[in-house]
Design an enzyme around this catalytic site. Structure first.
Site, PDB file in Angstrom:
ATOM      1  N   SER A  14      46.685  27.398  -4.211  1.00  5.01           N
ATOM      2  CA  SER A  14      46.066  27.740  -5.495  1.00  5.01           C
ATOM      3  C   SER A  14      45.134  26.650  -6.007  1.00  5.01           C
ATOM      4  O   SER A  14      44.576  26.780  -7.099  1.00  5.01           O
ATOM      5  CB  SER A  14      47.156  27.973  -6.550  1.00  5.01           C
ATOM      6  OG  SER A  14      48.035  28.973  -6.134  1.00  5.01           O
ATOM      7  N   HIS A  57      55.989  23.016  -5.934  1.00  8.76           N
ATOM      8  CA  HIS A  57      55.723  24.449  -5.770  1.00  8.76           C
ATOM      9  C   HIS A  57      56.926  25.257  -6.291  1.00  8.76           C
ATOM     10  O   HIS A  57      56.975  26.469  -6.091  1.00  8.76           O
ATOM     11  CB  HIS A  57      55.523  24.794  -4.286  1.00  8.76           C
ATOM     12  CG  HIS A  57      54.216  24.326  -3.711  1.00  8.76           C
ATOM     13  ND1 HIS A  57      53.030  24.396  -4.395  1.00  8.76           N
ATOM     14  CD2 HIS A  57      53.911  23.817  -2.484  1.00  8.76           C
ATOM     15  CE1 HIS A  57      52.050  23.930  -3.621  1.00  8.76           C
ATOM     16  NE2 HIS A  57      52.565  23.559  -2.475  1.00  8.76           N
ATOM     17  N   ARG A 107      45.459  30.671  -9.141  1.00 10.05           N
ATOM     18  CA  ARG A 107      44.232  31.144  -8.478  1.00 10.05           C
ATOM     19  C   ARG A 107      44.360  32.644  -8.285  1.00 10.05           C
ATOM     20  O   ARG A 107      45.482  33.146  -8.108  1.00 10.05           O
ATOM     21  CB  ARG A 107      44.115  30.447  -7.108  1.00 10.05           C
ATOM     22  CG  ARG A 107      42.874  30.783  -6.333  1.00 10.05           C
ATOM     23  CD  ARG A 107      42.882  30.093  -4.962  1.00 10.05           C
ATOM     24  NE  ARG A 107      41.585  30.167  -4.328  1.00 10.05           N
ATOM     25  CZ  ARG A 107      41.312  29.691  -3.109  1.00 10.05           C
ATOM     26  NH1 ARG A 107      42.278  29.086  -2.423  1.00 10.05           N
ATOM     27  NH2 ARG A 107      40.112  29.794  -2.600  1.00 10.05           N
ATOM     28  N   SER A 109      43.810  32.474   1.732  1.00  9.70           N
ATOM     29  CA  SER A 109      43.912  31.050   2.062  1.00  9.70           C
ATOM     30  C   SER A 109      45.265  30.761   2.740  1.00  9.70           C
ATOM     31  O   SER A 109      45.342  30.020   3.728  1.00  9.70           O
ATOM     32  CB  SER A 109      43.771  30.241   0.768  1.00  9.70           C
ATOM     33  OG  SER A 109      43.875  28.877   1.017  1.00  9.70           O
ATOM     34  N   SER A 161      32.865  19.013  -0.892  1.00 13.84           N
ATOM     35  CA  SER A 161      32.375  18.274   0.278  1.00 13.84           C
ATOM     36  C   SER A 161      32.941  16.864   0.344  1.00 13.84           C
ATOM     37  O   SER A 161      33.298  16.387   1.426  1.00 13.84           O
ATOM     38  CB  SER A 161      30.845  18.269   0.322  1.00 13.84           C
ATOM     39  OG  SER A 161      30.349  17.804  -0.899  1.00 13.84           O
ATOM     40  N   MET A 202      35.826  15.870  -0.847  1.00 15.00           N
ATOM     41  CA  MET A 202      37.255  15.976  -0.502  1.00 15.00           C
ATOM     42  C   MET A 202      37.439  16.363   0.972  1.00 15.00           C
ATOM     43  O   MET A 202      38.364  15.909   1.626  1.00 15.00           O
ATOM     44  CB  MET A 202      37.958  16.983  -1.416  1.00 15.00           C
ATOM     45  CG  MET A 202      38.326  16.386  -2.763  1.00 15.00           C
ATOM     46  SD  MET A 202      39.137  17.549  -3.850  1.00 15.00           S
ATOM     47  CE  MET A 202      40.622  17.949  -2.944  1.00 15.00           C
ATOM     48  N   GLY A 244      36.893  26.886   0.292  1.00 16.69           N
ATOM     49  CA  GLY A 244      36.818  26.456  -1.096  1.00 16.69           C
ATOM     50  C   GLY A 244      35.968  27.361  -1.979  1.00 16.69           C
ATOM     51  O   GLY A 244      35.244  26.881  -2.833  1.00 16.69           O
TER      52      GLY A 244
HETATM   53  P1  A3P Z   1      40.570  27.943   0.982  1.00 21.30           P
HETATM   54  O1  A3P Z   1      41.562  28.114   2.095  1.00 21.30           O
HETATM   55  O2  A3P Z   1      40.239  29.247   0.313  1.00 21.30           O
HETATM   56  O3  A3P Z   1      39.344  27.203   1.395  1.00 21.30           O
HETATM   57  P2  A3P Z   1      46.283  24.031  -1.961  1.00 21.30           P
HETATM   58  O4  A3P Z   1      45.823  22.642  -2.159  1.00 21.30           O
HETATM   59  O5  A3P Z   1      47.012  24.601  -3.134  1.00 21.30           O
HETATM   60  O6  A3P Z   1      47.028  24.176  -0.676  1.00 21.30           O
HETATM   61  O7  A3P Z   1      44.984  24.955  -1.865  1.00 21.30           O
HETATM   62  C1  A3P Z   1      44.094  24.843  -0.781  1.00 21.30           C
HETATM   63  C2  A3P Z   1      42.853  25.639  -1.126  1.00 21.30           C
HETATM   64  O8  A3P Z   1      42.103  24.919  -2.124  1.00 21.30           O
HETATM   65  C3  A3P Z   1      41.917  25.814   0.075  1.00 21.30           C
HETATM   66  O9  A3P Z   1      41.251  27.065  -0.151  1.00 21.30           O
HETATM   67  C4  A3P Z   1      40.987  24.626  -0.123  1.00 21.30           C
HETATM   68  O10 A3P Z   1      39.768  24.741   0.571  1.00 21.30           O
HETATM   69  C5  A3P Z   1      40.800  24.690  -1.628  1.00 21.30           C
HETATM   70  N1  A3P Z   1      40.254  23.447  -2.205  1.00 21.30           N
HETATM   71  C6  A3P Z   1      40.760  22.200  -2.128  1.00 21.30           C
HETATM   72  N2  A3P Z   1      39.945  21.318  -2.737  1.00 21.30           N
HETATM   73  C7  A3P Z   1      38.880  22.028  -3.203  1.00 21.30           C
HETATM   74  C8  A3P Z   1      37.678  21.683  -3.908  1.00 21.30           C
HETATM   75  N3  A3P Z   1      37.394  20.440  -4.223  1.00 21.30           N
HETATM   76  N4  A3P Z   1      36.826  22.681  -4.215  1.00 21.30           N
HETATM   77  C9  A3P Z   1      37.087  23.965  -3.880  1.00 21.30           C
HETATM   78  N5  A3P Z   1      38.206  24.356  -3.213  1.00 21.30           N
HETATM   79  C10 A3P Z   1      39.097  23.393  -2.875  1.00 21.30           C
END
Ligand code: A3P
Length: 301
Positions: free
Chosen positions: A50, A104, A126, A134, A227, A229, A256
């Protein structure tokens, strides 16, 4: 993270929810629900996928007034540890406050431990359609989670709440039902971070009573956009051995994006999802908060 490969296939059932045994055991889960929170603690709460990691990065940066040093030198699981993971108990004792803790777990598991404390709780949610997509991709990469099967099969398990980490619906309902009751609870959506990262940082920093000057906010933005991160080894999980997270099967920092579910859902799946969503969120204190972004996406089509 301590490595006990023999536990990759193990599951732990706790309060009716399945957790990966690689990261959790009964003792660590029990430790979490009886944890002594300190008033200065900051607790990030989310259902997996999320935007947890994003919020961990944001809170770390805010706490350091935009200075990226800590976020570039200490892995996120060491600086913002998961309360319920088995390696966290010792770590949490050594963290110097204000501690940033992640979980969590459901509200019904943690409510008791949080009662009476002034711990600041940030709930990140989310759009569950993007969350399930995801999560599905994450199952391919994470060897401590079972094979997700086909997307259709995984979606059904998600809607039934039988996936690891339990029902998204119960998680969301449980925590958001506390929004009126708990004064120290802030709800932030992935979509608002995506739409206005600058605004989200200001909202979170003001909730944490850590107001930042414009330059500091801008530095936070720079170091918690997608980008930067994705390239940061302390947050993109590439430090984890590939037996545990297989990066040849995908990236943790995957896309993301808001609305990626449209690439995976058929019309039928969407209708089924909406039906379940409506039933399960009946009586929920807040409506479908991600709607705004959806309408905006529609406008672009
Ligand atoms: P996606 O798989 O849709 O790309 P969590 O940290 O709760 O496990 O969530 C991971 C999700 O957050 C992934 O989504 C990841 O790419 C997204 N995420 C992490 N950092 C992000 C950022 N700075 N901007 C946008 N999405 C981000």
């Amino acid at each position: 993270m301590e490595s006990d490969m023999s536990r990759l296939e193990v599951t732990e059932t706790f309060h009716g929810v399945i957790f990966p045994g690689y990261l959790h055991n009964q003792e660590s889960l029990q430790h979490a629900v009886t944890f002594s929170f300190q008033d200065t603690d900051i607790l990030i709460v989310s259902y997996p996928k999320s935007g947890t990691t994003w919020m961990q990065q944001m809170v770390t940066l805010i706490s350091n007034r935009g200075d990226p040093h800590v976020s570039q030198t200490v892995p996120n699981w060491a600086r913002t540890p998961w309360l319920e993971h088995h390696y966290s108990a010792d770590l949490l004792q050594t963290l110097i406050g204000p501690r940033i803790i992640t979980t969590h777990l459901f509200h019904h598991m943690l409510g008791h431990a949080l009662q009476g404390s002034k711990t600041k709780v940030i709930y990140v949610s989310r759009n569950p359609k993007d969350t399930v997509v995801s999560f599905y991709h994450f199952h391919k990469l994470a060897n401590f989670l079972p094979d997700g099967g086909s997307f259709e099969e995984f979606l059904n398990q998600f809607l039934e709440g039988t996936v690891h980490f339990g029902s998204w619906f119960d998680h969301f309902k449980g925590w958001t039902s506390q929004l009126g009751a708990m004064t120290n609870l802030l709800h932030v959506t992935y979509e608002e971070m995506s739409k206005d990262l600058h605004g989200a940082i200001k909202k979170v920093s003001s909730f944490l009573q850590c107001p930042l000057v414009e330059e500091e906010v801008n530095s936070c933005v720079r170091h918690c956009n997608f980008s930067s991160m994705k390239e940061n080894n302390m947050i993109n999980y590439t430090l984890i051995p590939h037996e545990i997270m297989d990066h040849s099967k995908g990236f943790f920092m995957r896309r993301g994006e808001v609305g990626d579910w449209r690439n995976m859902f058929t019309e039928e799946m969407n209708q089924q999802f909406d039906k379940v969503l409506q039933e399960k969120l009946k009586g929920c204190s807040i409506a479908f908060v991600w709607e705004v972004e959806e309408e905006e996406i529609d406008e672009h089509h």
